[in-house]
Design a protein around this motif. Structure first.
Motif, PDB file in Angstrom:
ATOM      1  N   THR A 187       0.840  -1.194   0.000  1.00  0.00           N
ATOM      2  CA  THR A 187       0.000   0.000   0.000  1.00  0.00           C
ATOM      3  C   THR A 187       0.874   1.241   0.000  1.00  0.00           C
ATOM      4  O   THR A 187       1.955   1.261   0.574  1.00  0.00           O
ATOM      5  N   THR A 188       0.386   2.286  -0.632  1.00  0.00           N
ATOM      6  CA  THR A 188       1.175   3.484  -0.857  1.00  0.00           C
ATOM      7  C   THR A 188       1.798   4.039   0.420  1.00  0.00           C
ATOM      8  O   THR A 188       1.192   4.024   1.487  1.00  0.00           O
ATOM      9  N   ALA A 189       3.032   4.493   0.288  1.00  0.00           N
ATOM     10  CA  ALA A 189       3.763   5.094   1.394  1.00  0.00           C
ATOM     11  C   ALA A 189       4.738   6.107   0.818  1.00  0.00           C
ATOM     12  O   ALA A 189       4.959   6.158  -0.395  1.00  0.00           O
ATOM     13  N   ASP A 200       6.493   2.840  -3.986  1.00  0.00           N
ATOM     14  CA  ASP A 200       5.199   2.801  -4.673  1.00  0.00           C
ATOM     15  C   ASP A 200       5.347   2.292  -6.104  1.00  0.00           C
ATOM     16  O   ASP A 200       4.524   1.504  -6.588  1.00  0.00           O
ATOM     17  N   GLU A 201       6.391   2.740  -6.788  1.00  0.00           N
ATOM     18  CA  GLU A 201       6.618   2.279  -8.156  1.00  0.00           C
ATOM     19  C   GLU A 201       6.942   0.791  -8.183  1.00  0.00           C
ATOM     20  O   GLU A 201       6.515   0.061  -9.081  1.00  0.00           O
ATOM     21  N   ARG A 202       7.697   0.351  -7.198  1.00  0.00           N
ATOM     22  CA  ARG A 202       8.061  -1.068  -7.131  1.00  0.00           C
ATOM     23  C   ARG A 202       6.825  -1.928  -6.898  1.00  0.00           C
ATOM     24  O   ARG A 202       6.673  -3.000  -7.494  1.00  0.00           O
ATOM     25  N   ILE A 203       5.931  -1.471  -6.019  1.00  0.00           N
ATOM     26  CA  ILE A 203       4.693  -2.222  -5.775  1.00  0.00           C
ATOM     27  C   ILE A 203       3.852  -2.276  -7.035  1.00  0.00           C
ATOM     28  O   ILE A 203       3.350  -3.339  -7.429  1.00  0.00           O
ATOM     29  N   LEU A 208      -0.721  -6.886 -11.475  1.00  0.00           N
ATOM     30  CA  LEU A 208      -1.328  -7.002 -12.798  1.00  0.00           C
ATOM     31  C   LEU A 208      -1.988  -5.700 -13.229  1.00  0.00           C
ATOM     32  O   LEU A 208      -2.049  -5.391 -14.421  1.00  0.00           O
ATOM     33  N   LEU A 209      -2.505  -4.931 -12.274  1.00  0.00           N
ATOM     34  CA  LEU A 209      -3.168  -3.672 -12.594  1.00  0.00           C
ATOM     35  C   LEU A 209      -2.195  -2.500 -12.669  1.00  0.00           C
ATOM     36  O   LEU A 209      -2.612  -1.372 -12.935  1.00  0.00           O
ATOM     37  N   CYS A 210      -0.913  -2.765 -12.401  1.00  0.00           N
ATOM     38  CA  CYS A 210       0.125  -1.729 -12.478  1.00  0.00           C
ATOM     39  C   CYS A 210      -0.237  -0.514 -11.634  1.00  0.00           C
ATOM     40  O   CYS A 210      -0.126   0.639 -12.070  1.00  0.00           O
ATOM     41  N   THR A 211      -0.688  -0.774 -10.422  1.00  0.00           N
ATOM     42  CA  THR A 211      -1.091   0.313  -9.541  1.00  0.00           C
ATOM     43  C   THR A 211      -0.680  -0.007  -8.112  1.00  0.00           C
ATOM     44  O   THR A 211      -0.516  -1.180  -7.750  1.00  0.00           O
ATOM     45  N   VAL A 238     -11.589 -14.762   2.855  1.00  0.00           N
ATOM     46  CA  VAL A 238     -10.594 -13.686   2.873  1.00  0.00           C
ATOM     47  C   VAL A 238     -10.579 -13.034   1.495  1.00  0.00           C
ATOM     48  O   VAL A 238     -10.393 -13.708   0.478  1.00  0.00           O
ATOM     49  N   LEU A 239     -10.779 -11.722   1.474  1.00  0.00           N
ATOM     50  CA  LEU A 239     -10.754 -10.963   0.225  1.00  0.00           C
ATOM     51  C   LEU A 239      -9.356 -10.389   0.018  1.00  0.00           C
ATOM     52  O   LEU A 239      -8.839  -9.646   0.853  1.00  0.00           O
ATOM     53  N   LEU A 240      -8.734 -10.725  -1.101  1.00  0.00           N
ATOM     54  CA  LEU A 240      -7.431 -10.175  -1.463  1.00  0.00           C
ATOM     55  C   LEU A 240      -7.616  -8.854  -2.201  1.00  0.00           C
ATOM     56  O   LEU A 240      -8.334  -8.794  -3.207  1.00  0.00           O
ATOM     57  N   THR A 241      -6.995  -7.804  -1.698  1.00  0.00           N
ATOM     58  CA  THR A 241      -7.058  -6.490  -2.354  1.00  0.00           C
ATOM     59  C   THR A 241      -5.620  -6.050  -2.635  1.00  0.00           C
ATOM     60  O   THR A 241      -5.074  -5.190  -1.964  1.00  0.00           O
ATOM     61  N   ASN A 242      -5.028  -6.661  -3.651  1.00  0.00           N
ATOM     62  CA  ASN A 242      -3.599  -6.466  -3.881  1.00  0.00           C
ATOM     63  C   ASN A 242      -3.259  -6.075  -5.319  1.00  0.00           C
ATOM     64  O   ASN A 242      -2.095  -6.103  -5.704  1.00  0.00           O
ATOM     65  N   GLY A 243      -4.269  -5.708  -6.093  1.00  0.00           N
ATOM     66  CA  GLY A 243      -4.000  -5.306  -7.470  1.00  0.00           C
ATOM     67  C   GLY A 243      -3.552  -6.438  -8.381  1.00  0.00           C
ATOM     68  O   GLY A 243      -3.068  -6.197  -9.488  1.00  0.00           O
ATOM     69  N   GLY A 244      -3.727  -7.660  -7.912  1.00  0.00           N
ATOM     70  CA  GLY A 244      -3.254  -8.803  -8.703  1.00  0.00           C
ATOM     71  C   GLY A 244      -1.762  -8.974  -8.624  1.00  0.00           C
ATOM     72  O   GLY A 244      -1.064  -9.028  -9.646  1.00  0.00           O
TER      73      GLY A 244
END
Length: 246
Positions: A187-189, A200-203, A208-211, A238-244
């Motif tokens: 998550t953004t920092a 942030d760029e590395r994450i 997959l969503l490049c975000t 469990v819901l994964l919210t990781n941008g793929g």
């Protein structure tokens, strides 16, 4: 009535990051929200930013007395509909190759206490009120609960343990209380990785969503699980919210 209008929610560890984003989302959806926050500074900031629209209990979210007081404050005269647990600590990518035995023990105990035991203690304090309301509970995991990413072995193993807590607690508290989890990715920092590449760029490059998700991006998953209109038959998930993440 707004989406969560008339519902009462307790967020343990809601003063910053994803916990704060979830608490604000619940508040904006019409819920009456109580937050447990250890840092007086973060509590003051949250109080000011919300113009006092939510109640804050200051204290350690892994202490039974603090949690009992928070449940009583959140429950009030109307009951408690939902508990969200967001207390956690990162291990700084600690490797057992680099820790002496004393540091390993201390770091492991802290990781277990804040990432796992805090959730169990909060569930223990809240379950009678949640049972009465036929409410729900959401734990905060991490993509590290599924693969070795986003932390070291101590953080990762604690988050893996929370996957088991979701499964077992869902069975333990059924059929009266739904138990689920959200597993955010990186998550953004504002800090930078040790190799000089912007974190942030590395994450973003590894998804997959490049975000790079923000704390607010994860809040929708918490809203979904707290809302009985959208998740009445959802438990043990469990819901994964990781941008793929890849």
């Amino acid at each position: 009535m707004s989406r969560l209008g008339g519902r009462t929610i307790l967020v343990v560890g809601g003063g910053s990051g994803i916990g704060r984003a979830a608490a604000l989302a619940y508040l904006d959806a019409g819920a009456r929200v109580t937050v447990v926050e250890h840092s007086s500074e973060l509590a003051a900031t949250l109080r000011a930013d919300t113009s006092g629209r939510l109640e804050i209990v200051e204290g350690d979210g892994a202490e039974p007395d603090v949690l009992a007081a928070a449940v009583a404050a959140a429950r009030g005269a109307t009951g408690l509909d939902h508990l969200t647990c967001c207390v956690g600590v990162f291990d700084g990518y600690a490797s057992i190759r680099e820790l002496d035995a004393d540091r390993l023990l201390a770091t492991a105990e802290r990781a277990w206490r804040l990432n796992v035991l805090s959730a169990l203690l909060a569930a223990h304090a809240a379950w009678p009120a949640l049972r009465e309301a036929r409410g729900s509970l959401t734990l905060t995991l991490s993509e590290s609960a599924f693969r070795p990413a986003g932390g070291g072995v101590l953080y990762g193993s604690a988050k893996w343990a929370l996957r088991g807590v979701v499964d077992h607690l869902a069975a333990d508290l059924a059929p009266d209380v739904r138990v689920n989890g959200v597993a955010p990715g990186g998550t953004t920092a504002t800090r930078f990785a040790g190799d000089g590449v912007d974190r942030d760029e590395r994450i973003a490059a590894a998804t997959l969503l490049c975000t790079t998700p923000t704390p607010a991006d994860h809040a929708a998953a918490y809203l979904h699980l707290a809302d009985p209109a959208t998740s009445r038959v959802v438990t043990g998930q469990v819901l994964l919210t990781n941008g793929g993440s890849r």
